[in-house]
Design an enzyme around this catalytic site. Structure first.
Site, PDB file in Angstrom:
ATOM      1  N   ARG A   1     -10.471 -11.300   2.423  1.00  0.00           N
ATOM      2  CA  ARG A   1     -11.330 -12.356   1.877  1.00  0.00           C
ATOM      3  C   ARG A   1     -10.641 -13.728   1.964  1.00  0.00           C
ATOM      4  NH1 ARG A   1     -11.659  -9.317  -3.821  1.00  0.00           N
ATOM      5  NH2 ARG A   1     -11.484  -7.568  -2.374  1.00  0.00           N
TER       6      ARG A   1
ATOM      7  N   LYS B   1       0.844  -1.193   0.000  1.00  0.00           N
ATOM      8  CA  LYS B   1       0.000   0.000   0.000  1.00  0.00           C
ATOM      9  C   LYS B   1       0.883   1.248   0.000  1.00  0.00           C
ATOM     10  CE  LYS B   1      -4.039  -1.717   2.610  1.00  0.00           C
ATOM     11  NZ  LYS B   1      -5.056  -1.476   1.577  1.00  0.00           N
TER      12      LYS B   1
HETATM   13  N1  BES Z   1      -8.259  -3.510   4.547  1.00  0.00           N
HETATM   14  C1  BES Z   1      -8.364  -3.173   3.175  1.00  0.00           C
HETATM   15  C2  BES Z   1      -9.642  -2.392   2.871  1.00  0.00           C
HETATM   16  C3  BES Z   1      -9.683  -0.974   3.360  1.00  0.00           C
HETATM   17  C4  BES Z   1      -8.951   0.010   2.725  1.00  0.00           C
HETATM   18  C5  BES Z   1     -10.501  -0.628   4.399  1.00  0.00           C
HETATM   19  C6  BES Z   1      -9.032   1.318   3.163  1.00  0.00           C
HETATM   20  C7  BES Z   1     -10.581   0.679   4.830  1.00  0.00           C
HETATM   21  C8  BES Z   1      -9.840   1.653   4.214  1.00  0.00           C
HETATM   22  C9  BES Z   1      -8.371  -4.437   2.310  1.00  0.00           C
HETATM   23  O1  BES Z   1      -7.570  -5.452   2.777  1.00  0.00           O
HETATM   24  C10 BES Z   1      -7.871  -4.048   0.967  1.00  0.00           C
HETATM   25  O2  BES Z   1      -6.744  -3.669   0.872  1.00  0.00           O
HETATM   26  N2  BES Z   1      -8.720  -4.130  -0.038  1.00  0.00           N
HETATM   27  C11 BES Z   1      -8.359  -3.773  -1.355  1.00  0.00           C
HETATM   28  C12 BES Z   1      -8.921  -4.804  -2.305  1.00  0.00           C
HETATM   29  C13 BES Z   1      -8.435  -4.650  -3.718  1.00  0.00           C
HETATM   30  C14 BES Z   1      -6.968  -5.009  -3.805  1.00  0.00           C
HETATM   31  C15 BES Z   1      -9.264  -5.560  -4.614  1.00  0.00           C
HETATM   32  C16 BES Z   1      -8.962  -2.396  -1.652  1.00  0.00           C
HETATM   33  O3  BES Z   1     -10.085  -2.117  -1.202  1.00  0.00           O
HETATM   34  O4  BES Z   1      -8.293  -1.589  -2.271  1.00  0.00           O
HETATM   35 MN    MN Z   2      -5.571  -5.300   2.110  1.00  0.00          MN
END
Ligand code: BES
Ligand code: MN
Ligand code: ZN
Length: 493
Positions: free
Chosen positions: A353, A279
């Site tokens: 997931r 990230k």
């Molecule tokens: N924990 C994150 C989702 C999230 C991001 C929650 C920002 C709250 C604030 C999750 O693990 C994630 O990174 N999801 C990705 C999925 C994508 C790679 C398909 C997302 O939402 O960008």
């Molecule tokens: Mn994530």
């Protein structure tokens, strides 16, 4: 904080501070009018002069009240009396308690719900008052040195106008207190940084919860047991981290074993760096909140343990860190989940997931009546509904109605988002049964479809709390959601 229920007349009720509503329209009403009469019309004058107002959010402390049994009055703007619903009660009480926090007042009496309102029965009026007051005094300062900013307000009496409501109000106090206790637990766990709130920390907290009730027990699986269960999806997320994973099982037995339980699965990523699909730096600290699903489930178990409803509930928490390292999962790696299905991990940041997939498979052994999962799962859900609502995904109409209703009643609302099979089409993989990510659009619904592949015909709902679990502005921190929604749902089963 104590919450006695009082039925005496407002003007003769001794208290350090009477919290009185000011409604729109000419003249004061109800308890505010009664107190006003006893103190020679001072309160009415303050409204006339504009010092006090009916506008929601406005508040005026009257430090001396001659002639009344109350030492002080706190005039709180409550808008139109006809519109005074649970949400307004909550806002008004948060405003009032916020004001009292800055004074030395140790005890107060709320007359905000003294007059019974159309849309709000005595039980919910009291429950929402208790919950609001507790959330207004919450602070997270266990990691600050020096003097703590503990509020001195330790008793809030709830005044009611009808003696016949006494029982229902008292029930509102005990349910409200249990929900607030559970919410505080969820907030504390969420607010703790990832170097404190590790998977083992979550396991310890679960154990200490269960110690408080005879009919709650905890089992914790470590790395070798997780391997023995062949939880390949969960293992693929934890494999880059030095911090060992935990799979936490909490069982609450409030009914005979023949009653099918409700299973609650909570995402427990104690820190989400994204893994090799790293990230970006901005706001990365907030990924300590990525275990708020686990926190919400544990907080709900605490509330249930306190209230002892005659149901069975199982909480499942896969907990680990998502870290990049030499041993981390690479994009393109293919893993076999506990269900036997293979997954091509195209993005290591879609890890929630993966850990939930194995928890949902594990849930089957309990032959549940319902399966609910709670997760800070997608940024897409935040884009869709912001911070006001939890995203709700389910194909079961009865379960959906029950959850939406519970959210509305407890002021912890969810909004239904689409859960059609078609959203799963883009999870197609050339190399495995399916991939862990799909197309760019409707990301929250795609994630829900991924999860659905690990649930059989059991009625199931997925709660995406990515937007509702914490706030980044103002009083930054965990909200404790969806503890109120889940507890209300379980109490009404
Ligand atoms: N924990 C994150 C989702 C999230 C991001 C929650 C920002 C709250 C604030 C999750 O693990 C994630 O990174 N999801 C990705 C999925 C994508 C790679 C398909 C997302 O939402 O960008
Ligand atoms: Mn994530
Ligand atoms: Zn995550």
């Amino acid at each position: 904080m104590e919450f006695p229920v009082k039925t005496g007349a407002p003007a003769s009720q001794r208290t350090a501070c009477a919290i009185l509503p000011v409604f729109e329209g000419r003249g004061l009403k109800g308890p505010t009018k009664e107190v006003d009469l006893s103190c020679g019309g001072l309160l009415g004058q303050l409204v006339k002069s504009g010092d006090a107002s009916a506008k929601p959010g406005s508040v005026l402390l009257v430090p001396q009240l001659q002639g009344s049994a109350a030492d002080r009055a706190l005039l709180v703007g409550c808008g139109k009396q006809a519109d005074f619903d649970a949400k307004r009660v909550r806002q008004a009480l948060i405003t009032a308690v916020g004001k009292l926090k800055s004074t030395g007042v140790k005890e107060a009496t709320s007359y905000l719900t003294y007059t019974r309102h159309r849309s709000l029965d005595a039980y919910y009026a009291t429950r929402v008052s208790v919950d609001a007051a507790r959330s207004a005094v919450y602070s997270f300062d266990e990691l600050k040195s020096g003097r703590k900013s503990r509020t001195r307000l330790s008793k809030l009496a709830i005044a009611i106008g009808n003696r016949s409501d006494l029982r229902e109000s008292r029930r509102g106090v005990s349910d409200g207190r249990a929900i607030a206790n559970g919410t505080d637990i969820a907030r504390d766990l969420g607010n703790r940084p990832a170097n404190v709130c590790t998977p083992s920390h979550l396991a310890r907290e679960a154990r200490s919860l269960a110690k408080r009730c005879d009919n709650m027990e905890v089992t914790v699986l470590g790395p070798s047991e997780i391997k023995r269960y062949k939880m390949g999806a969960f293992l693929s997320v934890t494999q880059g981290a030095d911090e060992p994973p935990r799979f936490i099982v909490v069982r609450y037995r409030g009914a005979p074993a023949s009653h099918a339980p409700v299973v609650l699965c909570g995402k427990g990523i104690t820190f989400d760096t994204g893994g090799i699909s790293l990230k970006p730096a901005p706001k990365l600290d907030e990924m300590k909140f990525d275990m708020c699903g686990a926190a919400g489930v544990l907080g709900t178990m605490a509330a249930i343990g306190e209230l002892q409803p005659e149901i069975n509930v199982v909480a499942l928490i896969p907990a680990c860190e998502n870290m990049p390292s030499g041993s981390a999962t690479r994009p393109g790696d293919i893993v076999r989940s506990m269900s036997g299905q293979t997954i091509e991990i195209l993005n290591t940041d879609a890890e929630g997931r993966l850990i939930l997939a194995d928890a949902l498979t594990y849930a089957k052994r309990f032959k549940p009546k319902y399966i609910l999962d709670v997760a800070t799962l997608t940024g897409a859900c935040v884009v869709a509904v912001g911070h006001l609502y939890t995203g709700l995904f389910s194909r079961d109409e009865k379960l959906t109605a029950a959850l939406l209703g519970a959210g509305e009643r407890s002021l912890d609302a969810a909004w239904r988002l689409p859960a059609d099979d078609e959203y799963g089409l883009s999870l197609k993989s050339n190399f495995a049964d399916f991939a862990n990510i799909g197309g760019r659009e409707a990301g929250a619904s795609i994630a829900a479809q991924f999860l659905s592949r690990f649930v059989d015909d059991t009625p199931w709902a997925h709660l995406d709390i990515a937007g509702s679990a914490w706030v980044s502005t103002g009083e930054k921190g965990a909200t404790g959601r969806p503890v109120p929604l889940l507890t209300d749902f379980l109490l009404n089963l």
